[in-house]
Design a protein around this motif. Structure first.
Motif, PDB file in Angstrom:
ATOM      1  N   ARG A 139       0.831  -1.198   0.000  1.00  0.00           N
ATOM      2  CA  ARG A 139       0.000   0.000   0.000  1.00  0.00           C
ATOM      3  C   ARG A 139       0.865   1.247   0.000  1.00  0.00           C
ATOM      4  N   ASP A 140       0.295   2.343  -0.442  1.00  0.00           N
ATOM      5  CA  ASP A 140       1.058   3.587  -0.566  1.00  0.00           C
ATOM      6  C   ASP A 140       1.560   4.114   0.769  1.00  0.00           C
ATOM      7  N   ASP A 141       0.887   3.734   1.869  1.00  0.00           N
ATOM      8  CA  ASP A 141       1.287   4.250   3.179  1.00  0.00           C
ATOM      9  C   ASP A 141       2.092   3.236   3.996  1.00  0.00           C
ATOM     10  N   ASP A 142       2.518   2.122   3.394  1.00  0.00           N
ATOM     11  CA  ASP A 142       3.385   1.168   4.093  1.00  0.00           C
ATOM     12  C   ASP A 142       4.747   1.806   4.330  1.00  0.00           C
ATOM     13  N   LYS A 143       5.252   1.693   5.551  1.00  0.00           N
ATOM     14  CA  LYS A 143       6.510   2.326   5.937  1.00  0.00           C
ATOM     15  C   LYS A 143       7.593   1.296   6.193  1.00  0.00           C
ATOM     16  N   VAL A 144       8.852   1.732   6.061  1.00  0.00           N
ATOM     17  CA  VAL A 144       9.997   0.875   6.339  1.00  0.00           C
ATOM     18  C   VAL A 144      11.115   1.731   6.910  1.00  0.00           C
ATOM     19  N   ALA A 145      11.887   1.154   7.823  1.00  0.00           N
ATOM     20  CA  ALA A 145      13.005   1.872   8.426  1.00  0.00           C
ATOM     21  C   ALA A 145      14.215   1.779   7.481  1.00  0.00           C
ATOM     22  N   PHE A 146      15.308   1.115   7.909  1.00  0.00           N
ATOM     23  CA  PHE A 146      16.493   0.995   7.072  1.00  0.00           C
ATOM     24  C   PHE A 146      16.661  -0.389   6.456  1.00  0.00           C
ATOM     25  N   ALA A 147      15.634  -1.250   6.550  1.00  0.00           N
ATOM     26  CA  ALA A 147      15.685  -2.506   5.803  1.00  0.00           C
ATOM     27  C   ALA A 147      15.738  -2.182   4.316  1.00  0.00           C
ATOM     28  N   ASP A 148      16.193  -3.140   3.496  1.00  0.00           N
ATOM     29  CA  ASP A 148      16.368  -2.836   2.081  1.00  0.00           C
ATOM     30  C   ASP A 148      15.099  -2.303   1.436  1.00  0.00           C
ATOM     31  N   GLY A 149      13.957  -2.927   1.717  1.00  0.00           N
ATOM     32  CA  GLY A 149      12.762  -2.452   1.040  1.00  0.00           C
ATOM     33  C   GLY A 149      11.469  -2.599   1.791  1.00  0.00           C
ATOM     34  N   TYR A 150      11.418  -3.533   2.763  1.00  0.00           N
ATOM     35  CA  TYR A 150      10.168  -3.847   3.437  1.00  0.00           C
ATOM     36  C   TYR A 150      10.426  -4.081   4.924  1.00  0.00           C
ATOM     37  N   PRO A 151       9.409  -3.915   5.764  1.00  0.00           N
ATOM     38  CA  PRO A 151       9.653  -3.971   7.208  1.00  0.00           C
ATOM     39  C   PRO A 151       9.979  -5.354   7.759  1.00  0.00           C
ATOM     40  N   LEU A 152       9.554  -6.428   7.094  1.00  0.00           N
ATOM     41  CA  LEU A 152       9.749  -7.774   7.638  1.00  0.00           C
ATOM     42  C   LEU A 152      10.122  -8.753   6.532  1.00  0.00           C
ATOM     43  N   LEU A 153      10.878  -9.780   6.928  1.00  0.00           N
ATOM     44  CA  LEU A 153      11.218 -10.862   6.015  1.00  0.00           C
ATOM     45  C   LEU A 153      10.911 -12.185   6.689  1.00  0.00           C
ATOM     46  N   LEU A 154      10.226 -13.059   5.972  1.00  0.00           N
ATOM     47  CA  LEU A 154       9.837 -14.379   6.472  1.00  0.00           C
ATOM     48  C   LEU A 154      10.465 -15.461   5.600  1.00  0.00           C
ATOM     49  N   ILE A 155      10.951 -16.528   6.248  1.00  0.00           N
ATOM     50  CA  ILE A 155      11.478 -17.698   5.540  1.00  0.00           C
ATOM     51  C   ILE A 155      10.927 -18.952   6.219  1.00  0.00           C
ATOM     52  N   GLY A 156      10.547 -19.931   5.424  1.00  0.00           N
ATOM     53  CA  GLY A 156      10.130 -21.220   5.960  1.00  0.00           C
ATOM     54  C   GLY A 156      11.342 -22.075   6.297  1.00  0.00           C
ATOM     55  N   GLN A 157      11.306 -22.759   7.433  1.00  0.00           N
ATOM     56  CA  GLN A 157      12.411 -23.641   7.803  1.00  0.00           C
ATOM     57  C   GLN A 157      12.605 -24.729   6.743  1.00  0.00           C
ATOM     58  N   GLY A 158      11.507 -25.174   6.158  1.00  0.00           N
ATOM     59  CA  GLY A 158      11.602 -26.180   5.105  1.00  0.00           C
ATOM     60  C   GLY A 158      12.394 -25.700   3.907  1.00  0.00           C
ATOM     61  N   SER A 159      12.339 -24.406   3.625  1.00  0.00           N
ATOM     62  CA  SER A 159      13.089 -23.838   2.501  1.00  0.00           C
ATOM     63  C   SER A 159      14.582 -23.851   2.794  1.00  0.00           C
ATOM     64  N   LEU A 160      14.951 -23.508   4.037  1.00  0.00           N
ATOM     65  CA  LEU A 160      16.362 -23.571   4.418  1.00  0.00           C
ATOM     66  C   LEU A 160      16.857 -25.015   4.376  1.00  0.00           C
ATOM     67  N   ASP A 161      16.039 -25.946   4.861  1.00  0.00           N
ATOM     68  CA  ASP A 161      16.429 -27.352   4.840  1.00  0.00           C
ATOM     69  C   ASP A 161      16.660 -27.832   3.407  1.00  0.00           C
ATOM     70  N   ASP A 162      15.861 -27.324   2.482  1.00  0.00           N
ATOM     71  CA  ASP A 162      15.977 -27.725   1.080  1.00  0.00           C
ATOM     72  C   ASP A 162      17.316 -27.284   0.498  1.00  0.00           C
ATOM     73  N   ILE A 163      17.680 -26.018   0.687  1.00  0.00           N
ATOM     74  CA  ILE A 163      18.949 -25.540   0.139  1.00  0.00           C
ATOM     75  C   ILE A 163      20.125 -26.207   0.847  1.00  0.00           C
ATOM     76  N   GLY A 168      24.601 -29.885   0.557  1.00  0.00           N
ATOM     77  CA  GLY A 168      25.321 -30.964   1.218  1.00  0.00           C
ATOM     78  C   GLY A 168      25.890 -30.605   2.575  1.00  0.00           C
ATOM     79  N   ARG A 169      25.433 -29.507   3.145  1.00  0.00           N
ATOM     80  CA  ARG A 169      25.871 -29.115   4.491  1.00  0.00           C
ATOM     81  C   ARG A 169      24.828 -28.188   5.094  1.00  0.00           C
ATOM     82  N   PRO A 170      24.705 -28.212   6.433  1.00  0.00           N
ATOM     83  CA  PRO A 170      23.704 -27.349   7.062  1.00  0.00           C
ATOM     84  C   PRO A 170      24.098 -25.873   6.983  1.00  0.00           C
ATOM     85  N   LEU A 171      23.124 -25.033   6.753  1.00  0.00           N
ATOM     86  CA  LEU A 171      23.343 -23.598   6.672  1.00  0.00           C
ATOM     87  C   LEU A 171      22.697 -22.904   7.865  1.00  0.00           C
ATOM     88  N   ASP A 172      23.331 -21.848   8.314  1.00  0.00           N
ATOM     89  CA  ASP A 172      22.797 -21.031   9.392  1.00  0.00           C
ATOM     90  C   ASP A 172      21.734 -20.097   8.812  1.00  0.00           C
TER      91      ASP A 172
END
Length: 268
Positions: A139-163, A168-172
């Motif tokens: 929306r036009d009135d959505d605000k963000v501080a100093f993040a690259d573009g948006y206020p929040l970032l979400l990742i699924g644990q399953g997505s990290l497990d996939d990569i 071939g090694r666990p990632l942080d």
């Protein structure tokens, strides 16, 4: 059942993250997240780990007054207070945005310049001086501080497990610097979500997150992977129009409190 596995806050843009069990949300996302930023003293241009990997070793912890506690190995810690919102304003540039925000003062600048190795300034963004998110998303009135573009970032644990499996090694998870990690879904299920609820707070997922060289920096050591992993593996199967996507940018539609373990409901 989907649930909130982890919560992270990054008080200083490109500084170390902190893992939380509970956090409040305000109009700019996670309270205290990316409200501070380093800029080049001469140009006002923002600094990140992309050009300064050693920032991954800079601890900048948020405190209850909104200030920072700066620390790094071998150096005495420094407490930084929140500057007045309307004095000592400095012009800064973050990506295509230019704005004027309060400077945190000479003591912080000296401490951080010594760490970085060149003259820098520390700046803070109060709510009334925040940017708006990218036009065409949300929306036009959505605000963000100093993040690259948006206020929040979400990742699924399953997505990290996939990569991790493909590599071939666990990632942080901290390589990818999310605020929210959801467990219980299949890999990349979050790509298809449009609205979710966690606790009493509803969120809009507005845009996939395009990943860059920062993902190749080990958050524990600050060293960059010589094979440019995991970015190269991600590019082999997650490259789309607009970039190599991993994670979803989102906006919270209300304030509230999040706790690890809360159920996550996909509304749309």
């Amino acid at each position: 059942m989907l649930h909130l596995r982890s919560i992270y806050r990054f008080p200083l843009k490109s500084g170390q993250g902190e893992s939380l069990t509970q956090v409040g949300l305000d109009a700019l996302g996670v309270v205290g997240d990316r409200r501070w930023m380093l800029v080049d003293e001469a140009t006002g241009r923002f600094l990140t780990q992309r050009a300064d990997p050693k920032m991954s070793q800079l601890s900048a912890l948020w405190n209850a007054s909104g200030g920072l506690t700066l620390s790094t190995a071998g150096t005495a810690a420094l407490e930084v207070e929140v500057p007045d919102a309307n004095t000592d304003l400095r012009g800064v540039t973050i990506w295509r945005d230019t704005l004027r925000v309060p400077d945190a003062g000479d003591a912080a600048a000296r401490w951080l310049s010594a760490f970085i190795g060149r003259p820098v300034r520390l700046v803070h963004v109060p709510l009334e001086r925040a940017r708006t998110t990218e036009a065409g998303y949300g929306r036009d009135d959505d605000k963000v501080a100093f993040a690259d573009g948006y206020p929040l970032l979400l990742i699924g644990q399953g997505s990290l497990d996939d990569i991790s499996t493909r590599l071939g090694r666990p990632l942080d998870m901290l390589r990818f610097r999310p605020n929210l990690v959801v467990e219980g879904s299949e890999a990349f299920a979050e790509d298809g979500w449009k609205r979710i609820r966690i606790g009493d707070v509803e969120f809009r997922l507005v845009k996939s997150c395009s990943r860059c060289i920062l993902t190749t920096i080990d958050p524990q050591t600050g060293e960059r992977d010589e094979q440019r992993e995991p970015l190269m593996t991600l590019m082999s199967y997650r490259k789309q129009e607009g970039g190599t996507m991993f994670g979803q940018n989102l906006v919270n539609d209300s304030h509230g409190v999040l706790e690890v373990g809360m159920p996550v409901t996909v509304l749309e």
